[in-house]
Design a protein around this motif. Structure first.
Motif, PDB file in Angstrom:
ATOM      1  N   ARG A  49       0.823  -1.214   0.000  1.00 49.74           N
ATOM      2  CA  ARG A  49       0.000   0.000   0.000  1.00 49.74           C
ATOM      3  C   ARG A  49       0.861   1.271   0.000  1.00 49.74           C
ATOM      4  O   ARG A  49       0.521   2.257  -0.644  1.00 49.74           O
ATOM      5  CB  ARG A  49      -0.921  -0.024   1.226  1.00 49.74           C
ATOM      6  N   THR A  50       1.988   1.234   0.690  1.00 51.90           N
ATOM      7  CA  THR A  50       2.859   2.407   0.771  1.00 51.90           C
ATOM      8  C   THR A  50       3.822   2.498  -0.412  1.00 51.90           C
ATOM      9  O   THR A  50       4.587   3.452  -0.504  1.00 51.90           O
ATOM     10  CB  THR A  50       3.669   2.400   2.085  1.00 51.90           C
ATOM     11  N   GLY A  51       3.794   1.522  -1.305  1.00 53.03           N
ATOM     12  CA  GLY A  51       4.621   1.582  -2.501  1.00 53.03           C
ATOM     13  C   GLY A  51       6.030   1.057  -2.346  1.00 53.03           C
ATOM     14  O   GLY A  51       6.840   1.184  -3.257  1.00 53.03           O
ATOM     15  N   ILE A  52       6.341   0.466  -1.204  1.00 53.29           N
ATOM     16  CA  ILE A  52       7.672  -0.123  -1.040  1.00 53.29           C
ATOM     17  C   ILE A  52       7.764  -1.399  -1.862  1.00 53.29           C
ATOM     18  O   ILE A  52       8.724  -1.606  -2.601  1.00 53.29           O
ATOM     19  CB  ILE A  52       7.992  -0.357   0.448  1.00 53.29           C
ATOM     20  N   ILE A  53       6.755  -2.261  -1.769  1.00 52.50           N
ATOM     21  CA  ILE A  53       6.672  -3.431  -2.638  1.00 52.50           C
ATOM     22  C   ILE A  53       5.843  -3.026  -3.844  1.00 52.50           C
ATOM     23  O   ILE A  53       4.681  -2.641  -3.714  1.00 52.50           O
ATOM     24  CB  ILE A  53       6.025  -4.641  -1.925  1.00 52.50           C
ATOM     25  N   LEU A  54       6.450  -3.090  -5.019  1.00 49.90           N
ATOM     26  CA  LEU A  54       5.783  -2.640  -6.233  1.00 49.90           C
ATOM     27  C   LEU A  54       5.097  -3.770  -6.997  1.00 49.90           C
ATOM     28  O   LEU A  54       4.275  -3.511  -7.859  1.00 49.90           O
ATOM     29  CB  LEU A  54       6.793  -1.952  -7.158  1.00 49.90           C
ATOM     30  N   GLY A  55       5.463  -4.996  -6.740  1.00 45.96           N
ATOM     31  CA  GLY A  55       4.854  -6.113  -7.458  1.00 45.96           C
ATOM     32  C   GLY A  55       5.737  -7.338  -7.378  1.00 45.96           C
ATOM     33  O   GLY A  55       6.744  -7.358  -6.667  1.00 45.96           O
ATOM     34  N   ASN A  56       5.357  -8.352  -8.112  1.00 44.04           N
ATOM     35  CA  ASN A  56       6.120  -9.597  -8.187  1.00 44.04           C
ATOM     36  C   ASN A  56       6.496  -9.809  -9.650  1.00 44.04           C
ATOM     37  O   ASN A  56       5.708  -9.528 -10.533  1.00 44.04           O
ATOM     38  CB  ASN A  56       5.293 -10.784  -7.704  1.00 44.04           C
ATOM     39  N   ARG A  57       7.677 -10.327  -9.888  1.00 44.73           N
ATOM     40  CA  ARG A  57       8.126 -10.559 -11.258  1.00 44.73           C
ATOM     41  C   ARG A  57       8.541 -12.001 -11.449  1.00 44.73           C
ATOM     42  O   ARG A  57       9.052 -12.630 -10.538  1.00 44.73           O
ATOM     43  CB  ARG A  57       9.299  -9.666 -11.586  1.00 44.73           C
ATOM     44  N   LEU A  58       8.338 -12.446 -12.651  1.00 40.73           N
ATOM     45  CA  LEU A  58       8.747 -13.783 -13.043  1.00 40.73           C
ATOM     46  C   LEU A  58      10.073 -13.673 -13.787  1.00 40.73           C
ATOM     47  O   LEU A  58      10.186 -12.901 -14.732  1.00 40.73           O
ATOM     48  CB  LEU A  58       7.672 -14.382 -13.955  1.00 40.73           C
ATOM     49  N   ARG A  59      11.081 -14.397 -13.347  1.00 37.28           N
ATOM     50  CA  ARG A  59      12.368 -14.411 -14.043  1.00 37.28           C
ATOM     51  C   ARG A  59      12.351 -15.529 -15.065  1.00 37.28           C
ATOM     52  O   ARG A  59      11.947 -16.641 -14.776  1.00 37.28           O
ATOM     53  CB  ARG A  59      13.504 -14.618 -13.053  1.00 37.28           C
ATOM     54  N   ILE A  60      12.796 -15.217 -16.263  1.00 41.12           N
ATOM     55  CA  ILE A  60      12.801 -16.176 -17.365  1.00 41.12           C
ATOM     56  C   ILE A  60      14.225 -16.299 -17.898  1.00 41.12           C
ATOM     57  O   ILE A  60      14.938 -15.301 -17.995  1.00 41.12           O
ATOM     58  CB  ILE A  60      11.833 -15.715 -18.480  1.00 41.12           C
ATOM     59  N   ASP A  61      14.605 -17.498 -18.286  1.00 39.44           N
ATOM     60  CA  ASP A  61      15.912 -17.732 -18.891  1.00 39.44           C
ATOM     61  C   ASP A  61      15.794 -17.425 -20.386  1.00 39.44           C
ATOM     62  O   ASP A  61      15.164 -18.188 -21.119  1.00 39.44           O
ATOM     63  CB  ASP A  61      16.342 -19.178 -18.662  1.00 39.44           C
ATOM     64  N   PRO A  62      16.383 -16.315 -20.865  1.00 38.92           N
ATOM     65  CA  PRO A  62      16.252 -15.962 -22.275  1.00 38.92           C
ATOM     66  C   PRO A  62      16.772 -17.046 -23.223  1.00 38.92           C
ATOM     67  O   PRO A  62      16.214 -17.254 -24.301  1.00 38.92           O
ATOM     68  CB  PRO A  62      17.081 -14.681 -22.418  1.00 38.92           C
ATOM     69  N   ALA A  63      17.827 -17.745 -22.825  1.00 39.19           N
ATOM     70  CA  ALA A  63      18.398 -18.787 -23.685  1.00 39.19           C
ATOM     71  C   ALA A  63      17.392 -19.903 -23.956  1.00 39.19           C
ATOM     72  O   ALA A  63      17.330 -20.441 -25.062  1.00 39.19           O
ATOM     73  CB  ALA A  63      19.669 -19.352 -23.058  1.00 39.19           C
ATOM     74  N   LYS A  64      16.578 -20.212 -22.961  1.00 43.28           N
ATOM     75  CA  LYS A  64      15.590 -21.280 -23.138  1.00 43.28           C
ATOM     76  C   LYS A  64      14.433 -20.848 -24.033  1.00 43.28           C
ATOM     77  O   LYS A  64      13.641 -21.666 -24.464  1.00 43.28           O
ATOM     78  CB  LYS A  64      15.097 -21.752 -21.783  1.00 43.28           C
ATOM     79  N   LEU A  65      14.353 -19.547 -24.312  1.00 38.98           N
ATOM     80  CA  LEU A  65      13.348 -19.020 -25.242  1.00 38.98           C
ATOM     81  C   LEU A  65      13.967 -18.713 -26.601  1.00 38.98           C
ATOM     82  O   LEU A  65      13.350 -18.042 -27.425  1.00 38.98           O
ATOM     83  CB  LEU A  65      12.700 -17.748 -24.682  1.00 38.98           C
ATOM     84  N   GLY A  66      15.195 -19.186 -26.820  1.00 38.00           N
ATOM     85  CA  GLY A  66      15.856 -18.958 -28.096  1.00 38.00           C
ATOM     86  C   GLY A  66      16.525 -17.605 -28.202  1.00 38.00           C
ATOM     87  O   GLY A  66      16.860 -17.154 -29.294  1.00 38.00           O
ATOM     88  N   ARG A  67      16.747 -16.947 -27.065  1.00 39.57           N
ATOM     89  CA  ARG A  67      17.416 -15.634 -27.052  1.00 39.57           C
ATOM     90  C   ARG A  67      18.661 -15.730 -26.162  1.00 39.57           C
ATOM     91  O   ARG A  67      18.754 -15.067 -25.141  1.00 39.57           O
ATOM     92  CB  ARG A  67      16.468 -14.558 -26.541  1.00 39.57           C
ATOM     93  N   GLY A  68      19.599 -16.549 -26.582  1.00 36.53           N
ATOM     94  CA  GLY A  68      20.776 -16.845 -25.768  1.00 36.53           C
ATOM     95  C   GLY A  68      21.884 -15.822 -25.811  1.00 36.53           C
ATOM     96  O   GLY A  68      22.858 -15.947 -25.081  1.00 36.53           O
ATOM     97  N   LEU A  69      21.779 -14.814 -26.673  1.00 37.70           N
ATOM     98  CA  LEU A  69      22.802 -13.777 -26.746  1.00 37.70           C
ATOM     99  C   LEU A  69      22.224 -12.490 -26.164  1.00 37.70           C
ATOM    100  O   LEU A  69      21.231 -11.961 -26.670  1.00 37.70           O
ATOM    101  CB  LEU A  69      23.229 -13.546 -28.204  1.00 37.70           C
ATOM    102  N   GLU A  70      22.857 -12.007 -25.085  1.00 41.07           N
ATOM    103  CA  GLU A  70      22.403 -10.761 -24.468  1.00 41.07           C
ATOM    104  C   GLU A  70      23.476  -9.702 -24.650  1.00 41.07           C
ATOM    105  O   GLU A  70      24.663 -10.012 -24.681  1.00 41.07           O
ATOM    106  CB  GLU A  70      22.097 -10.967 -22.990  1.00 41.07           C
ATOM    107  N   ALA A  71      23.013  -8.461 -24.792  1.00 44.15           N
ATOM    108  CA  ALA A  71      23.938  -7.357 -25.014  1.00 44.15           C
ATOM    109  C   ALA A  71      23.414  -6.097 -24.353  1.00 44.15           C
ATOM    110  O   ALA A  71      22.220  -5.986 -24.055  1.00 44.15           O
ATOM    111  CB  ALA A  71      24.123  -7.119 -26.510  1.00 44.15           C
ATOM    112  N   LEU A  72      24.337  -5.172 -24.124  1.00 43.87           N
ATOM    113  CA  LEU A  72      23.994  -3.830 -23.662  1.00 43.87           C
ATOM    114  C   LEU A  72      24.294  -2.887 -24.809  1.00 43.87           C
ATOM    115  O   LEU A  72      25.393  -2.920 -25.382  1.00 43.87           O
ATOM    116  CB  LEU A  72      24.812  -3.451 -22.430  1.00 43.87           C
ATOM    117  N   LEU A  73      23.323  -2.068 -25.165  1.00 44.18           N
ATOM    118  CA  LEU A  73      23.495  -1.099 -26.231  1.00 44.18           C
ATOM    119  C   LEU A  73      23.557   0.290 -25.614  1.00 44.18           C
ATOM    120  O   LEU A  73      22.638   0.694 -24.893  1.00 44.18           O
ATOM    121  CB  LEU A  73      22.327  -1.163 -27.226  1.00 44.18           C
TER     122      LEU A  73
END
Length: 165
Positions: A49-73
């Motif tokens: 209620r006070t905004g300290i906890i904003l939500g819950n997130r699901l972590r996904i392994d990008p490689a298992k979704l066919g996106r195994g190369l990660e980069a910072l642009l």
């Protein structure tokens, strides 16, 4: 968040546990932090209620979704004007390859975390979605070899009672 929220050691312990595993049941969480389940439920509700906890997130392994190369642009936008920034940000956020977008100070205006299938897909993304845009002056690419999750985020100091604005 308006006003201040007092965080005590129980609140901080709840935050620590939930950041390590947001699926922890209230019963297990209450046992871990040493309070009754109803108290635990009330405290988590207050943190939401006070905004300290904003939500819950699901972590996904990008490689298992066919996106195994990660980069910072690192992206430089010119001219860096508000009327260009809004559409740029929305376009980048809408890309399925985009994982995170940061607006920066310094010579680069944006840092974009992307996940793609391979080097050819990264090249396509940079050329078709970034450098083809008139406002994009420069893109530098950094491949991510490995990444680690870090510990839970807590206030800079953790006294027995803390007021968070």
């Amino acid at each position: 968040m308006n006003g201040s929220v007092v965080l005590d050691t129980v609140d901080l312990h709840i935050l620590r546990v939930l950041q390590n595993d947001a699926r922890t049941t209230y019963r297990d969480l209450a046992a871990e932090v040493g309070v009754a389940p109803s108290t635990c439920l009330d405290r988590v509700a207050r943190l939401r209620r006070t905004g300290i906890i904003l939500g819950n997130r699901l972590r996904i392994d990008p490689a298992k979704l066919g996106r195994g190369l990660e980069a910072l642009l690192l992206v430089q936008v010119r001219p860096h004007r508000r009327e260009l920034i809004g559409p740029f940000v929305e376009r980048i956020r809408a890309l399925p390859e985009s994982r995170a977008l940061f607006h920066l100070t310094g010579p680069d205006d944006y840092l974009v975390h992307v996940a793609v299938s391979d080097p050819a897909d990264l090249q396509r993304l940079v050329l078709d979605e970034f450098t083809s845009q008139r406002e994009v002056a420069r893109v530098e690419t950094r491949l991510i070899f490995q990444q680690w999750e870090c510990g839970p985020l807590l206030p800079p100091t953790a006294p027995a009672h803390m007021s968070v604005e």
